[in-house]
Design a protein around this motif. Structure first.
Motif, PDB file in Angstrom:
ATOM      1  N   ASN A  98      43.427  48.897  35.220  1.00 28.01           N
ATOM      2  CA  ASN A  98      42.660  48.709  33.985  1.00 28.01           C
ATOM      3  C   ASN A  98      41.796  49.897  33.594  1.00 28.01           C
ATOM      4  O   ASN A  98      41.233  49.931  32.503  1.00 28.01           O
ATOM      5  N   LYS A 135      38.117  49.606  42.485  1.00 34.23           N
ATOM      6  CA  LYS A 135      38.705  49.693  41.139  1.00 34.23           C
ATOM      7  C   LYS A 135      40.079  49.027  41.112  1.00 34.23           C
ATOM      8  O   LYS A 135      40.443  48.382  40.117  1.00 34.23           O
ATOM      9  N   GLU A 138      39.471  45.313  41.000  1.00 32.08           N
ATOM     10  CA  GLU A 138      39.079  44.941  39.639  1.00 32.08           C
ATOM     11  C   GLU A 138      40.310  44.830  38.750  1.00 32.08           C
ATOM     12  O   GLU A 138      40.440  43.899  37.949  1.00 32.08           O
ATOM     13  N   SER A 139      41.215  45.782  38.908  1.00 33.81           N
ATOM     14  CA  SER A 139      42.438  45.780  38.102  1.00 33.81           C
ATOM     15  C   SER A 139      43.309  44.577  38.424  1.00 33.81           C
ATOM     16  O   SER A 139      43.806  43.896  37.526  1.00 33.81           O
ATOM     17  N   HIS A 142      41.973  41.452  37.083  1.00 36.95           N
ATOM     18  CA  HIS A 142      41.714  41.529  35.643  1.00 36.95           C
ATOM     19  C   HIS A 142      42.693  40.678  34.852  1.00 36.95           C
ATOM     20  O   HIS A 142      42.383  40.173  33.773  1.00 36.95           O
ATOM     21  N   ILE A 145      47.412  43.125  31.217  1.00 34.79           N
ATOM     22  CA  ILE A 145      46.863  44.205  30.406  1.00 34.79           C
ATOM     23  C   ILE A 145      47.922  44.628  29.398  1.00 34.79           C
ATOM     24  O   ILE A 145      49.029  45.012  29.774  1.00 34.79           O
ATOM     25  N   TYR A 149      45.537  47.881  25.187  1.00 29.76           N
ATOM     26  CA  TYR A 149      44.281  47.925  25.939  1.00 29.76           C
ATOM     27  C   TYR A 149      43.863  49.354  26.261  1.00 29.76           C
ATOM     28  O   TYR A 149      42.683  49.706  26.155  1.00 29.76           O
ATOM     29  N   THR A 190      38.611  41.910  23.748  1.00 30.47           N
ATOM     30  CA  THR A 190      38.829  42.706  24.961  1.00 30.47           C
ATOM     31  C   THR A 190      37.534  42.998  25.707  1.00 30.47           C
ATOM     32  O   THR A 190      37.473  42.880  26.936  1.00 30.47           O
TER      33      THR A 190
END
Length: 254
Positions: A98, A135, A138-139, A142, A145, A149, A190
């Protein structure tokens, strides 16, 4: 402890590029910048740009180019760090990243630390790897996507870095080649905030810094933050902070 064997960032290959290692490597992270094919669940599947895959040791690795060019960041390493070995990330299952620019910067820094023998090399690599895995998690959590985005994320980064620019909904929509109405809808969906409210919030954030840490006049600060009219700046600043710029400046200088 973690030992990096090899790490590369933004590496480009031709359209016949293939990695095929039936018995796997050590640990391996791959983040693509272009579409690619990965061997997943017994078949070859195509995935879009900005896809990440984490392979555990001795796991089959197969991925290849599927367009004219293949570009990726990748790292091969060994580790016993629990935040990696016990990570909830799936092994050998591609997922979308993300914030690819952020991850690329981490790969760049990891590459620098790997190639130079510095006093705090081991701890620096550990901190960078921890951040990279944060990270990636988080992706992974998430959710889906969309291709749009990444364009929105790039736009938001530009707003955050340059809030004083002359931002308008029509200008942002034209840059993204979408209608102003659609931009307003998809931006809020978003990021949870409208595009112009995002601009205003970042302008006020920047104004606070200038008010506290520069000797510029309020009119000069207003201009630096994208306001052509100092009265308009006063109104928006008070609406968001509950204080006038002068009141904010005096209170925080006491």
């Amino acid at each position: 402890m973690t030992h990096i064997y090899y790490v590369e960032c933004n590496v480009s290959h031709s359209n016949n590029f293939v990695i095929d290692v039936p018995n796997g490597y050590h640990w391996l992270i791959v983040i693509t910048k272009t579409p690619a094919k990965f061997w997943v669940d017994g078949e070859l599947k195509e995935y879009p740009a900005h896809t990440a895959v984490l392979y555990r040791p001795n796991q089959k690795v197969y991925y290849s180019a599927c367009t004219d060019q293949f570009i990726n960041d990748w790292m091969r390493f060994e580790t016993d760090a629990p935040y990696i070995t016990e990570s909830p990330l799936p092994f050998g299952k591609p997922f979308s990243v993300n914030d690819p620019n952020y991850c690329q910067k981490l790969f760049e820094l990891l590459s620098i630390e790997h190639h130079f023998n510095r006093d705090y090399k081991k701890s620096s690599i550990d901190f960078l790897l921890r951040t990279l895995f944060n990270k990636l998690m988080e992706s992974y959590f998430h959710g889906d996507i969309s291709p749009q985005y990444y364009n929105l994320l790039e736009m938001r980064t530009r707003i955050q870095n340059n809030p004083g620019d002359h931002w308008t909904v029509s200008k942002m929509a034209a840059h993204l080649r979408i209608s102003p109405g659609y931009l307003q809808n998809v931006y809020k969906r978003t990021f949870g905030i409208s595009c112009m409210d995002d601009v205003i919030d970042n302008r006020i954030r920047l104004a606070k810094e200038y008010l506290l840490h520069s000797n510029q006049s309020i009119a000069e600060i207003a201009s630096q933050c994208g306001y052509q009219n100092v009265e308009h700046f006063h109104r928006q600043f008070k609406q968001i902070t509950g204080e006038t710029p002068r009141e904010f400046q005096k209170k925080d200088s006491i």
